[in-house]
Design an enzyme around this catalytic site. Sequence first.
Site, PDB file in Angstrom:
ATOM      1  N   GLY A 239       8.620   4.403   2.585  1.00 46.01           N
ATOM      2  CA  GLY A 239       9.194   4.386   1.244  1.00 46.01           C
ATOM      3  C   GLY A 239       8.338   3.685   0.211  1.00 46.01           C
ATOM      4  CB  ILE A 240       9.300   1.436  -2.577  1.00 41.28           C
ATOM      5  CG1 ILE A 240      10.180   2.433  -3.345  1.00 41.28           C
ATOM      6  CG2 ILE A 240       8.579   0.512  -3.562  1.00 41.28           C
ATOM      7  CD1 ILE A 240      11.320   1.792  -4.119  1.00 41.28           C
ATOM      8  CG  ASP A 259       8.852  -2.767   7.794  1.00 43.12           C
ATOM      9  OD1 ASP A 259       9.974  -3.184   8.141  1.00 43.12           O
ATOM     10  OD2 ASP A 259       8.683  -1.925   6.895  1.00 43.12           O
ATOM     11  CG  ASN A 308       8.879  -3.138  -0.801  1.00 43.77           C
ATOM     12  OD1 ASN A 308       9.410  -2.589  -1.771  1.00 43.77           O
ATOM     13  ND2 ASN A 308       8.896  -2.588   0.414  1.00 43.77           N
ATOM     14  CE1 TYR A 373      19.089  -3.569  -2.476  1.00 50.42           C
ATOM     15  CE2 TYR A 373      19.962  -2.909  -4.614  1.00 50.42           C
ATOM     16  CZ  TYR A 373      18.921  -2.939  -3.699  1.00 50.42           C
ATOM     17  OH  TYR A 373      17.714  -2.354  -4.012  1.00 50.42           O
ATOM     18  CE  LYS A 377      16.536  -5.714  -3.828  1.00 53.14           C
ATOM     19  NZ  LYS A 377      15.181  -5.982  -3.281  1.00 53.14           N
ATOM     20  CB  THR A 408      13.233   6.417  -1.150  1.00 55.90           C
ATOM     21  OG1 THR A 408      14.593   6.003  -1.322  1.00 55.90           O
ATOM     22  CG2 THR A 408      12.354   5.748  -2.202  1.00 55.90           C
TER      23      THR A 408
END
Length: 467
Positions: A239-240, A259, A308, A373, A377, A408
Amino acid sequence: MMADRYLAFANRPLGRFLTGRLGLPQPRPLLRHVEGQPAVIGPVLAGAAPGGRLAAAVVATLAGTPAAMLFEGDAADWPGLAARHGVMAARFLPGQSGRAGSAVFDATGIADPAGLDALYTFFHRVIREIAPDGRIVVLGAPPETCADADARVAQRALEGFTRSLGKEARRNIAVQLVRVAADADAAALDSTLRFFLSRRSAYVSGQVVHVAAPVVDLPESAPRAHRGRRVLVTGAARGIGAAIAEAFAREGAKVVALDVPQAGADLLSLAQRLGGSRLALDITDPASDAAILEDAATHGGYDVVVHNAGITRDRTIARMSRAEWDQVMQVNLLAPLRITEALLGAGALGPNGRIVGVSSIAGIAGNVGQTNYAATKAGVIGMVDALAPRLAARGATINAVAPGFIETRMTAAIPFAIREAGRRMNAMGQGGLPEDVAETILWLAEPRSAGVNGNIVRVCGQSLLGA
């Protein structure tokens, strides 16, 4: 990643006809950066309010590009500055000069509300002369530094003007306001102006960015690219995160992709493809700090750290389990805070270093079913606010991006109606791509972005939600 079928349909002859007759959105595919393209979309149309102080900085930036300059009005000595810097320039003649690729207006000289008339005069004449997929940058002063109330009011008004212009301009024209501190020189503005006048900023619009004096001295030879820089990207397997790692590697950086062990196969494939290295770690485990610091030591420290890694566990607060709350907090917020403190404490961030967080539009506007979430953020934004002065004192910077709807695998799983709403509810009328986020991070992490500190930049096509 799921294709945007409506975007494709609306750009076929039958689709254009039907969407036009029915009054439906007619988004156009964004023109994004391709290697080998000019750094700036030209020609650049320049204008200024009387008393502006950034005309020389604008021309200095253009001097390093092949872009020609058109100028409107005589508030600045555009011909003299262009001749001094070797920039091809000509007076702009509506209907005769052809369309401009982008426009820059120096509004730093606007010292009272009456002075805002300069905005009307310039943009009323030229807005139709900006080509599709063009760029507009208004340069202002930080309102809080203005000497009196009139100037502060006028400079704050620029924000409402640019955000509205971004929604009016359409045709994929992106509009930004860049507030430049009085002690910021041309070198401090260079990377930001280049980014916002390029195709790299295709999905960034309606933003307000602050540029201050560089946190380190920037020699003329300071590089614009990332060749040889050591970059850690968390959540890099797909993904990103993968797009960020690929973008840095494309510019010659030495990428360390991190990761979770469960993503080991994708992580190994990415690292091999990029010629980088990998760390298979659970960052929620405090023991991972030691492994990260050991890796940093083998690289002589990191020049750039991109936080990220992120997860979602969506559910309304009444139905959310404690585990779902805790998991999101640990990955999205507590781990970046802890790792950052460990790196700073060990001196593992190099000179003129960069930390970039990944927030979200949800952290600004909120979202149903995402209290956990959105809290994390918004917390990333708080991390940037809190650490920016501390990083500046060390000759480093911290900023964050706040993506909106990005195409994504995760967003492809969203129910159709919600997915379509997410795609259309922005000035560009479409979702962004992971590369849009990556390009924005490349700019924030650039060695010459030493005057960009404490900013939150939304990569959302100017979302109609949030500030």
